[in-house]
Design an enzyme around this catalytic site. Structure first.
Site, mmCIF file in Angstrom:
data_model
loop_
_atom_site.group_PDB
_atom_site.id
_atom_site.type_symbol
_atom_site.label_atom_id
_atom_site.label_comp_id
_atom_site.label_asym_id
_atom_site.label_seq_id
_atom_site.Cartn_x
_atom_site.Cartn_y
_atom_site.Cartn_z
ATOM 1 N N ARG A 501 0.351 -9.664 35.892
ATOM 2 C CA ARG A 501 0.423 -9.372 37.314
ATOM 3 C C ARG A 501 1.245 -10.429 38.029
ATOM 4 N NH1 ARG A 501 -4.787 -8.599 40.571
ATOM 5 N NH2 ARG A 501 -5.406 -10.572 39.618
ATOM 6 N N SER A 565 -2.918 -17.632 29.866
ATOM 7 C CA SER A 565 -4.220 -17.566 29.181
ATOM 8 C C SER A 565 -4.102 -17.729 27.672
ATOM 9 C CB SER A 565 -4.895 -16.236 29.511
ATOM 10 O OG SER A 565 -4.922 -16.069 30.903
ATOM 11 N N ASP A 619 -6.687 -18.479 32.453
ATOM 12 C CA ASP A 619 -7.345 -17.391 33.200
ATOM 13 C C ASP A 619 -8.827 -17.687 33.438
ATOM 14 O OD1 ASP A 619 -7.952 -17.159 30.505
ATOM 15 O OD2 ASP A 619 -7.856 -14.968 30.461
#
Length: 880
Positions: A501, A565, A619
């Site tokens: 995103r 992440s 993350d």
């Protein structure tokens, strides 16, 4: 008038309208013959004043063959109405006698128990007696499990042992016996001492049993039809008198109008009434005629069978009762017998027609072809009963082609056949459970996982043992949470799986603080994931440019937080050295490099805009910060999605890789690698090893491979392959699609385990996997496998988290810790039971910690922006 009423109801008037308005008792058996059964099986057949013990030998030499040896034993009347324990002691004694005669007393054989009384069944080897019928009244049995009573009687003797596998009704046994010879047989009927029926009903109509695929045999217990008053307009004074004098008044009213136990008595009452009204026997009665039970149902058969000119048999029966009958008396008696037996046959036909219509409607067939398996002394021995029954059935349902097949072997053979199937199923069930037990973890095992995780946490924090630790405990340089004064516009990237995103986050501080977000999701093609690092980061920058244009901010320069992440080593907030790729990424030229530099290089290659990369975070850290904005007690972040990881606020004095002892720092645990040095080997199964061997990173991320969404579907697939190879599932037939790695997606686990999902929908998932002939039972088993695999994952995750919260409690020397865990990830959010099992495990393994779970609704991207906002606030404050 009452006799006229009885006579009229023996015709076809209104019979076609008789339906089951009352609620019948419902009982179940769902078995199938596959593959051919073989072996030696015992059967007990108890349903009247005599009972049989059978040895049934089933062999398979290309064609299945059944051989039987049996012996009939009497049940004395004092046992039928005496103590229940004495009744079952007698049965056990007869069984011992039979085994001794055949020289098989030392063998432990499986036994099927035909118990022909109304019982409530929840499983095949348990049967709670609802009520005695057919003259039985042994006390201490109603409301108890008859299998347990028999086992207790056998154990008390101690001279032999058997394995009671199945208990069934004689009606079901009859259907199974006849079904062995005629595969169209889907109805069982008994008309003997008592009466009952069973038939194969569609699972979708059985609300008392889970599942809606396939069919199951329903034992109707139709003898109780009319107990609610449904048949009051057809019952006569004779029926009411029989009922009042019975052992169970008000019960089994339909049976009392039909069955052999009451037919002779019904004739006797009519003859007494006629005699008293001077219509027969010159108005005389005798003590025998006035004695209940002296006019036997066998007399009815003999009288109706008498075609001699002087009705010699009729006269003989009447003289045996002390009467001196005239020729007219003999004719009248024969006529009474005909009316009573005809009514019984026609009532039986009418109710049977209801069953036939139900089956026909279930199949939506214009014309039904079916077979009814029949047993019972009235049906077999009465000269006209069967013919009248057949004729009326065909008259009432002309659109059904019905074959009546007499059971020559009784229901005992059916019980043995059910036992043969049940024994195979029980053996298969035991084997399935043995395999699944390897995936089930005890509390002691979970406590050991927690202890080992605690050890690895300490090893990862210590400078001396850090390099050898599997749980790396990486410093994130995030030392502060939002204080409410942050403000400004920030970009965030969130990269941690196959999608990523780009976000614009507008933070407003002060009393009316708020966070406004705009975002767009982009896919990462497989070739970018496994190509070169330049290709991967060029694709990311291309997506950032697209997003800025989409937001009307082309060329803008904003502070950026990068949620990355994957395991990274950080020396400062805006630097992240990639240690290794996980989650299927393999882009070359990235491991050992600073991902912030790789991103900046790609931005410079594009020459369209410039960005100030302020922070790179994991993350998990982003999730903790997002939830921390809502709840100041949030000091732990957890991700359970494609992968799994955790972070928490550790005391600086324990973070030996970073100088300074004051305050706290968020530590990115990278706990997915827990077990890479063998810490989980004794909890790992052959299925885990198969998944690991075929992964892109064998030997790495072992804990993650037992927990996360990327691998659970694959574990399930490997279990299903093992079950199928052993013939325990899908009838041993494997689909090519199921052999394909990755075909069983983890989303299927969530769908299959959904409480709202019917087994029919589970089957549609299996059909998608090429398993087009899967059964309802297969669906139930697949659901169980999914449940076991997901439960273990949630428990392992809970054990790791229990180690984390207990570590924080111990750090702070607290007897009780109150803390919030911020959680994100598709598995945690979408699986119907994962979160509750994980919560329960943490509560159980860390009882001194009061843990609240806060689900992150905005993802870790918002957290990256908040970390960036905090860093900008601190940086700006330092410049002033």
């Amino acid at each position: 008038p009452e006799f006229l009423k009885l006579y009229k109801s023996s015709g076809s008037r209104d019979l076609a309208s008789i339906t089951f308005l009352g609620q019948p008792s419902v009982f179940f058996i769902s078995l199938f013959f596959y593959p051919p059964e073989k072996g030696d099986f015992l059967a007990l057949d108890l349903g009247g004043t005599n009972f049989r013990v059978l040895l049934v030998k089933v062999s398979d030499n290309g064609k299945q063959k059944v051989e039987m040896e049996n012996q009939i034993y009497a049940i004395p009347e004092e046992l039928m109405r005496g103590s229940g324990s004495e009744l079952f002691d007698h049965i056990a004694e007869c069984l011992a006698n039979f085994l001794e005669k055949l020289g098989i007393k030392n063998q432990k054989l499986p036994l099927g128990f035909t118990f022909s009384f109304p019982c409530q069944q929840t499983k095949l080897d348990e049967s709670i007696l609802v009520s005695w019928t057919k003259g039985f009244k042994s006390h201490g049995v109603e409301g108890r499990d008859v299998v347990s009573l028999l086992r207790k009687a056998i154990k008390k003797r101690g001279d032999f042992d058997i394995d009671i596998v199945a208990v069934i009704n004689d009606t079901v046994g009859t259907m199974m016996t006849c079904g062995y010879d005629d595969h169209h047989c889907e109805i069982g009927l008994i008309v003997g001492t008592g009466t009952n029926a069973c038939y194969m009903e569609e699972m979708r109509h059985l609300e008392l049993v889970e599942g809606d695929e396939g069919r199951m045999c329903v034992n109707m217990e139709w003898g109780a039809f009319g107990d609610d008053g449904t048949l009051d307009d057809l019952r006569t004074d004779f029926d009411r008198e029989i009922d009042a004098g019975s052992l169970n008044p008000g019960k089994q009213l339909f049976e009392k109008m039909i069955s052999g136990m009451y037919m002779g008595e019904l004739v006797r009452l009519i003859l007494v009434k006629m005699a008293k009204e001077d219509l027969v026997f010159k108005g005389h009665t005798t003590p025998d005629l006035l004695t209940t039970g002296h006019f036997q149902t066998s007399f009815v058969s003999a009288i109706e069978n008498d075609k001699s000119e002087g009705l010699v048999s009729v006269e003989k029966v009447l003289r045996g009762l002390g009467l001196d009958p005239s020729g007219e008396d003999c004719v009248a008696t024969q006529r009474v017998c005909q009316v009573v037996s005809t009514r019984a046959a026609h009532l039986c036909a009418a109710t049977l027609v209801s069953v036939l219509r139900q089956i026909r409607d279930n199949k939506a067939a214009e014309r039904l072809r079916t077979t009814i398996g029949v047993d019972g002394s009235v049906y077999k021995n009465h000269p006209q009963f069967a013919r009248r029954l057949h004729k009326m059935v065909r008259r009432l349902v002309p659109d059904c082609d019905v074959r009546f097949l007499r059971s020559e072997d009784g229901s005992g053979k059916g019980a043995a056949m059910v036992t043969a199937v049940a024994y195979r199923l029980a053996t298969q069930h035991a084997e399935r459970q043995r395999i699944l037990d390897a995936l089930r973890l005890s509390r002691e095992q979970l406590l050991e996982v927690k202890r080992r995780m605690g050890e690895e946490i300490n090893r990862g924090l210590a400078k001396e043992s850090h390099d050898q630790a599997t749980v790396k405990m990486l410093p994130t340089y995030v030392r502060s949470t939002p204080d409410g004064t942050e403000h400004g516009d920030f970009l965030a990237l969130d990269l941690g799986g196959t999608n990523f995103r780009v976000l614009l986050v507008r933070v407003r501080g002060g009393k009316r603080r708020s966070v406004e977000m705009h975002n767009k999701i982009y896919a990462i093609p497989q070739e970018a994931m496994q190509g070169t690092g330049e290709e991967l980061f060029d694709h990311i920058v291309h997506c950032i440019a697209d997003f800025l244009e989409y937001m009307g901010m082309k060329g803008a320069s904003l502070p950026l937080g990068f949620t990355f992440s994957f395991p990274c080593h950080q020396n400062k907030l805006d630097q992240g050295i990639l240690l290794k790729w996980t989650k299927g990424f393999k882009a070359t030229g990235c491991e050992g490099e600073d991902v912030v530099s790789l991103l900046k290089d790609a931005i410079h290659r594009r020459e369209e805009f410039d960005l100030d990369v302020v922070a790179v975070v994991n993350d998990t850290v982003g999730t903790m910060m997002t939830c921390g904005y809502e709840d100041p007690l949030c000091e732990v972040g957890l991700i359970v999605g494609t992968g799994t990881n955790a972070c928490y606020m550790e005391e600086m004095q324990n973070v030996e890789l970073v100088e300074g002892d004051e305050g706290r720092m968020c530590v990115n645990m990278e706990w997915g690698a827990f077990g890479d040095h063998g810490e989980l080997d004794d909890f790992s199964t052959e299925f885990d090893r198969a998944v690991d061997d075929c992964a892109t990173n064998p030997g790495k991320q072992r804990y993650e491979k037992m927990i996360s969404g990327m691998y659970l579907g694959e574990i399930v697939r490997n279990v299903l392959l093992e079950f199928t190879a052993k013939g325990l599932l899908f009838r041993g037939k494997l689909s090519e699609r199921l052999k394909t790695r990755g075909i069983f997606e983890t989303k299927f686990l969530s769908q299959i385990e959904s409480d709202r999902l019917a087994l029919r929908q589970v089957r549609s998932i299996l059909q998608h996997l090429g398993l087009t002939s899967s059964t309802c039972d297969d669906s139930i088993l697949v659901k169980e496998v999914c449940s076991v695999v997901a439960r273990r994952a949630a428990q392992l995750c809970g054990a790791g988290l229990a180690a984390v919260v207990d570590k924080i409690r111990q750090n702070r020397n607290l007897s009780k810790l109150k803390i919030t865990v911020g959680v994100d990830g598709t598995l945690y959010k979408l699986h119907p039971h994962f979160s509750s099992i994980m919560h329960e495990t943490v509560r159980d393994l860390a009882p001194q910690c009061e843990v609240t779970f806060l689900q992150s609704e905005d993802g870790s991207g918002k957290g990256a922006a908040l970390i960036t906002a905090v860093a900008c606030r601190i940086r700006d404050a330092g410049q002033r």
